[in-house]
Write an enzyme that holds these catalytic residues in place. Structure first.
Site, PDB file in Angstrom:
ATOM      1  N   HIS A 113       0.835  -1.209   0.000  1.00 33.06           N
ATOM      2  CA  HIS A 113       0.000   0.000   0.000  1.00 33.06           C
ATOM      3  C   HIS A 113       0.870   1.259   0.000  1.00 33.06           C
ATOM      4  O   HIS A 113       0.657   2.180  -0.809  1.00 33.06           O
ATOM      5  CB  HIS A 113      -0.911  -0.037   1.233  1.00 33.06           C
ATOM      6  CG  HIS A 113      -1.790   1.161   1.401  1.00 33.06           C
ATOM      7  ND1 HIS A 113      -3.136   1.132   1.138  1.00 33.06           N
ATOM      8  CD2 HIS A 113      -1.524   2.426   1.826  1.00 33.06           C
ATOM      9  CE1 HIS A 113      -3.667   2.319   1.388  1.00 33.06           C
ATOM     10  NE2 HIS A 113      -2.697   3.123   1.804  1.00 33.06           N
ATOM     11  N   GLU A 114       1.847   1.313   0.898  1.00 35.51           N
ATOM     12  CA  GLU A 114       2.677   2.518   1.007  1.00 35.51           C
ATOM     13  C   GLU A 114       3.519   2.744  -0.246  1.00 35.51           C
ATOM     14  O   GLU A 114       3.707   3.885  -0.682  1.00 35.51           O
ATOM     15  CB  GLU A 114       3.580   2.432   2.246  1.00 35.51           C
ATOM     16  CG  GLU A 114       2.853   2.216   3.558  1.00 35.51           C
ATOM     17  CD  GLU A 114       1.702   3.176   3.784  1.00 35.51           C
ATOM     18  OE1 GLU A 114       1.799   4.353   3.370  1.00 35.51           O
ATOM     19  OE2 GLU A 114       0.689   2.763   4.372  1.00 35.51           O
ATOM     20  N   HIS A 167       1.621   4.218  -3.127  1.00 37.55           N
ATOM     21  CA  HIS A 167       1.465   5.668  -2.978  1.00 37.55           C
ATOM     22  C   HIS A 167       2.579   6.445  -3.660  1.00 37.55           C
ATOM     23  O   HIS A 167       2.411   7.642  -3.946  1.00 37.55           O
ATOM     24  CB  HIS A 167       1.494   6.038  -1.496  1.00 37.55           C
ATOM     25  CG  HIS A 167       0.170   5.993  -0.812  1.00 37.55           C
ATOM     26  ND1 HIS A 167      -0.942   6.644  -1.284  1.00 37.55           N
ATOM     27  CD2 HIS A 167      -0.209   5.404   0.347  1.00 37.55           C
ATOM     28  CE1 HIS A 167      -1.952   6.459  -0.459  1.00 37.55           C
ATOM     29  NE2 HIS A 167      -1.537   5.698   0.543  1.00 37.55           N
ATOM     30  N   GLU A 174      -5.691   7.010  -1.262  1.00 38.69           N
ATOM     31  CA  GLU A 174      -5.855   5.853  -0.378  1.00 38.69           C
ATOM     32  C   GLU A 174      -6.604   4.699  -1.032  1.00 38.69           C
ATOM     33  O   GLU A 174      -6.241   3.534  -0.850  1.00 38.69           O
ATOM     34  CB  GLU A 174      -6.549   6.275   0.915  1.00 38.69           C
ATOM     35  CG  GLU A 174      -5.814   7.355   1.690  1.00 38.69           C
ATOM     36  CD  GLU A 174      -4.405   6.939   2.106  1.00 38.69           C
ATOM     37  OE1 GLU A 174      -4.056   5.751   1.984  1.00 38.69           O
ATOM     38  OE2 GLU A 174      -3.651   7.819   2.559  1.00 38.69           O
TER      39      GLU A 174
END
Length: 860
Positions: free
Chosen positions: A297-298, A301, A320
């Site tokens: 997820h990070e 980004h 997000e």
């Protein structure tokens, strides 16, 4: 006149240079900030945002000539700097000398933490924390380069978004660290850490082979081995998907104690230390997977959120939701044995439950105040947004969706974008306007209930589809709401199955099934659980799906069906006892993901719904239903068992042991816990530490509680302290809960570490009155000690109540107080609506649940 929410656009920054003098052992820091300005229109006041900053000097230069400037305090966090004459269009330069707070209360802005005898400073700027460190244009649309310099005590190391340019002796025996200028960044993505860090080099990452390091507090570098192994591979997958090399010069991954979750700062991703680190002999599959999924997820980004940033907080979902979707996609591709597609369907179901509340946000909720910014970081933005993106990907096709994402990134590289920009990129690649579908889910709350009725009266069978808003029992909302919903149904007879799809835009429509041979024997209205909607079929068809699930429904469809059954009971469309009757048959389910999804049905008999006599019946049901399987697995993993069995064991221990009170399991949990507390930490398998300690505590006594409190006082390692605190949450006796809660008021205790003890007590019907009374008595003291952004959580102490009296008391106590808490009004609205719905559900379905629990049944 002071701004009230957003900064004026007449002055914009073009770059920052900041020098911070910082010592983690001290409560304050000093800053010097130089801001290059572009004055777009004649301006009387330059407005910035700053919180708990004391500006000691301010100087303005225009065309190399100093201009006298005075300070003006605006409303809230707005700081004004007023020249003696209005500024005309053109460049200008503002220098500020100031002091700020290095907080021991917050986990936002710049905060400090004591770890194993060493002090450290860390940052968390999203959403509004940068203004606690820099008086700046603290909005995501102001995206410019930053150049940072730090003056710190000798022996400490500094890490930030970019590589070190120089390190040299500074004044008073300290060290000056100068860092390279960043790529254009909004203020909330700037980050740094200061302390006696250790480093573990990982393999270089990505096409550009950027340096990659795991950064830890002193002595913990070896615990980052798993993070070092998996991070480069994840980054490589994301580069391939997005078609753009990793955009930044390095990748440090920093472990931060007391911080919750993780943050995608470019070049310096930050993580909760216990999520990121573990000794090999104490590591667990669950932790490794959690880190992997969060890291995916990070890192996603770095493209969606960092390379291309949202223009304003109403499009937080572009960051997000896309990162959540991309993480799921990355895990599914790189770790196929983990069953990520089924995890996604289960998460979608839980999000649909949250989305059924009228007080739930829209994905693109208008931002009318700072409360709306804080509220945006919720399951709607992340979970619903990701589910809608997945549905869109399946509707358009994965290749089209990927091309649309790449087009969007190319068009807005190193800039900012909006939802309209992303939708335009998708539409261009799909060669059709997709805004109708996406906007119908982005711009309105709730989700549709799709009712499917099979009609075989014509030569070609058809499905009559009807949509309305799904609402639970007791909801005051109206069902007359429409979406543009991509719907795919699967149907079949015998071993043959087929699929038919449509875009449902009206309240009712008919979908032909041209591939059906005769009248289908079964019909699943949400093929593979891809659609973001609830489904309903008639009782006969539901019976067929339940009786033939192993042969005809996909595993994802079984997960979706169980979630929809739970929802239909919640809407009053099915007796609770009918759904609960499935649990004994599902207790032996060999498919871990399906078994996990079946536990949604257990929420129908949560303790807050039950009378006192039925509480014991619930415990007996859990022992009878899950005890035999739990006892057979025991507490000791076998060398030959698969990973799913290792993950199943703590679930069964939770059900039959902690909740059900199975005597053999609770006795063994107590025995192992005593050994563990005595120093034999290997007495409990790493996968079972949390569940074993929790089971022992849930059925423990004052003696065990005292041992745990003593162990907590002696423990210095963060991991050990978190494990003990987790167990302390499960004691329910009033006097022991009071001792737990007393820690929250002790000045020597870091509230950031122990505050979850309050919510452990509040979630248990046996101790919730103690927790509620504690908050009522100590609200002001707690609010003064808690991080500002978490004060609104205090209203959640009432979440497990299910009666009108406590509902009224909750509203009376919290309504005014929540107006002063960040995000408080919506947090309270969610709590009150949840209580209202619980009251309505209990009135309608309570008798069915109680009769089910009271009925005798054979022990398993």
């Amino acid at each position: 006149m002071s701004p009230t929410l957003r900064l004026p656009t007449g002055v914009r920054p073009t770059g920052y240079s900041a020098e911070l003098t910082l010592d983690p052992t001290q409560p304050t820091f000093q800053g010097v900030l130089d801001i290059d300005l572009d004055v777009k229109e004649t301006t009387r006041t330059v407005w910035l945002l700053g919180h708990e900053l004391t500006v000691k000097e301010a100087s303005l230069t225009v065309g190399g000539v100093p201009v006298a400037v005075s300070q003006v305090k605006g409303t809230g966090d707005f700081l004004g700097f007023q020249p003696e004459a209005a500024l005309g269009p053109g460049p200008a330069h503002l220098r500020l000398v100031y002091e700020g707070v290095l907080s021991e209360r917050e986990v936002s802005g710049a905060f400090r933490a004591l770890e194993a005898g060493d002090w450290y400073a860390f940052t968390q700027f999203e959403p509004l924390g940068a203004r606690r460190v820099f008086p700046c244009f603290d909005e995501p649309g102001f995206k410019v380069p930053w150049q940072l310099t730090f003056h710190v005590p000798a022996g400490l190391t500094v890490v930030t978004n970019t590589p070190v340019v120089s390190q040299e002796p500074g004044g008073e025996g300290g060290t000056t660290w100068r860092f390279a200028r960043t790529q254009p960044l909004p203020s909330y993505l700037v980050a740094f850490g200061v302390g006696p860090f250790d480093f573990l080099e990982a393999p270089a990452s990505g096409e550009k082979a950027v340096r990659t390091r795991i950064v830890t507090t002193r002595g913990r570098a070896a615990e980052g081995a798993h993070a070092a192994r998996v991070t480069p591979g994840l980054l490589a997958w994301l580069e391939r998907y997005f078609g753009v090399p990793y955009p930044y010069e390095k990748l440090d991954v920093l472990a931060v104690p007391l911080f919750q979750g993780a943050m995608e700062n470019p070049g310096l991703v930050t993580f909760n230390s216990e999520l990121m680190l573990a000794r090999e002999e104490e590591d667990s599959v669950e932790r490794q997977r959690s880190f992997y999924e969060t890291q995916a997820h990070e890192l996603a980004h770095q493209w969606f959120g960092n390379l291309v940033t949202m223009q304003w907080w109403d499009d937080l979902w572009l960051n997000e939701a896309f990162a959540s979707w991309a993480a799921s996609r990355a895990v599914a591709d790189t770790q196929p044995s983990w069953d990520e597609p089924l995890t996604r369907v289960g998460a979608r179901s839980r999000t649909l439950t949250a989305d059924s509340l009228l007080s739930a946000r829209r994905i693109r909720q208008p931002i009318q105040g700072e409360d709306d910014i804080f509220n945006a970081f919720d399951g709607i933005t992340y979970g619903k947004g990701a589910a809608v993106l997945y549905m869109t990907e399946q509707w358009l096709g994965p290749d089209v969706f990927q091309r649309g994402a790449r087009r969007h990134l190319r068009a807005h590289e190193h800039g900012s974008a909006t939802a309209s920009d992303f939708i335009a990129a998708l539409s261009a690649e799909a060669q059709r306007d997709v805004s109708g579908v996406l906007d119908s889910f982005l711009e309105q709350g709730g989700a549709p209930l799709i009712t499917a009725r099979l009609d075989c009266s014509a030569r070609v069978p058809e499905v009559e589809l009807t949509q309305r808003r799904f609402l639970p029992l007791g909801s005051a909302g109206g069902t007359q709401q429409l979406w543009k919903v991509p719907v795919c149904v699967r149907h079949g007879t015998g071993a043959r199955a087929a699929r038919a799809c449509t875009l449902l835009e009206t309240e009712t429509a008919r979908l032909p099934l041209p591939e059906a041979r005769g009248c289908p024997a079964w019909l699943e209205p949400n093929a593979d659980g891809a659609g973001y909607y609830r489904t309903s079929v008639d009782a006969r068809m539901l019976s067929r799906l339940l009786s033939t699930d192993s042969r005809h429904l996909s595993r994802a469809e079984r997960v979706a069906l169980l979630g929809d059954m739970r929802a239909l009971v919640g809407a009053g469309a099915m007796p609770a006892a009918d759904a609960l009757g499935l649990l004994p048959g599902l207790a032996g389910e060999k498919d871990l993901r399906v078994f996990q999804s079946s536990l949604e049905l257990l929420e129908l008999m949560k303790p807050s719904l039950l009378s006192e006599p039925r509480q014991a019946d619930r415990q007996r049901f859990l022992r009878d239903t899950y005890g035999a399987r739990a006892r057979a697995l025991g507490f000791t993993p076998r060398a030959t068992e698969d990973v799913d069995t290792r993950l199943l064991r703590p679930l069964l221990l939770e059900l039959a042991g902690k909740q059900g009170g199975d005597p053999r399991l609770t006795a063994e949990a107590r025995r192992l816990t005593e050994r563990w507390l005595g120093g034999d930490t290997r007495a409990i398998d790493a996968e079972l530490v949390e569940s074993t300690l929790a089971t022992a505590a849930a059925w423990g006594d004052a003696a065990l509680h005292a041992r745990m409190m003593t162990a907590l006082s002696a423990a210095t390692e963060r991991k050990r302290r978190e494990e003990i605190l987790g167990a302390l949450r499960d004691f329910h006796q009033a006097d022991l809960v009071q001792r737990n809660l007393g820690l929250l008021l002790e000045p020597a205790v870091d509230l950031r570490e122990v505050w979850r003890l309050l919510f452990g007590a509040a979630s248990d019907v046996r101790s919730r009155d103690v927790a509620s009374a504690f908050v009522s008595k100590n609200y002001d003291a707690l609010a003064a000690r808690m991080p500002d952004e978490q004060v609104a959580y205090l209203a959640a102490v009432a979440s497990s109540y299910c009666d009108p009296v406590h509902r009224q008391e909750t509203a009376a106590f919290f309504t005014e107080r929540m107006t002063r808490a960040a995000g408080g009004p919506r947090s309270l609205a969610l709590v009150l609506e949840s209580i209202d719905l619980c009251i309505a559900f209990k009135a309608a379905q309570g008798p069915s649940i109680e009769s089910f629990l009271a009925a005798p049944r054979r022990a398993r």
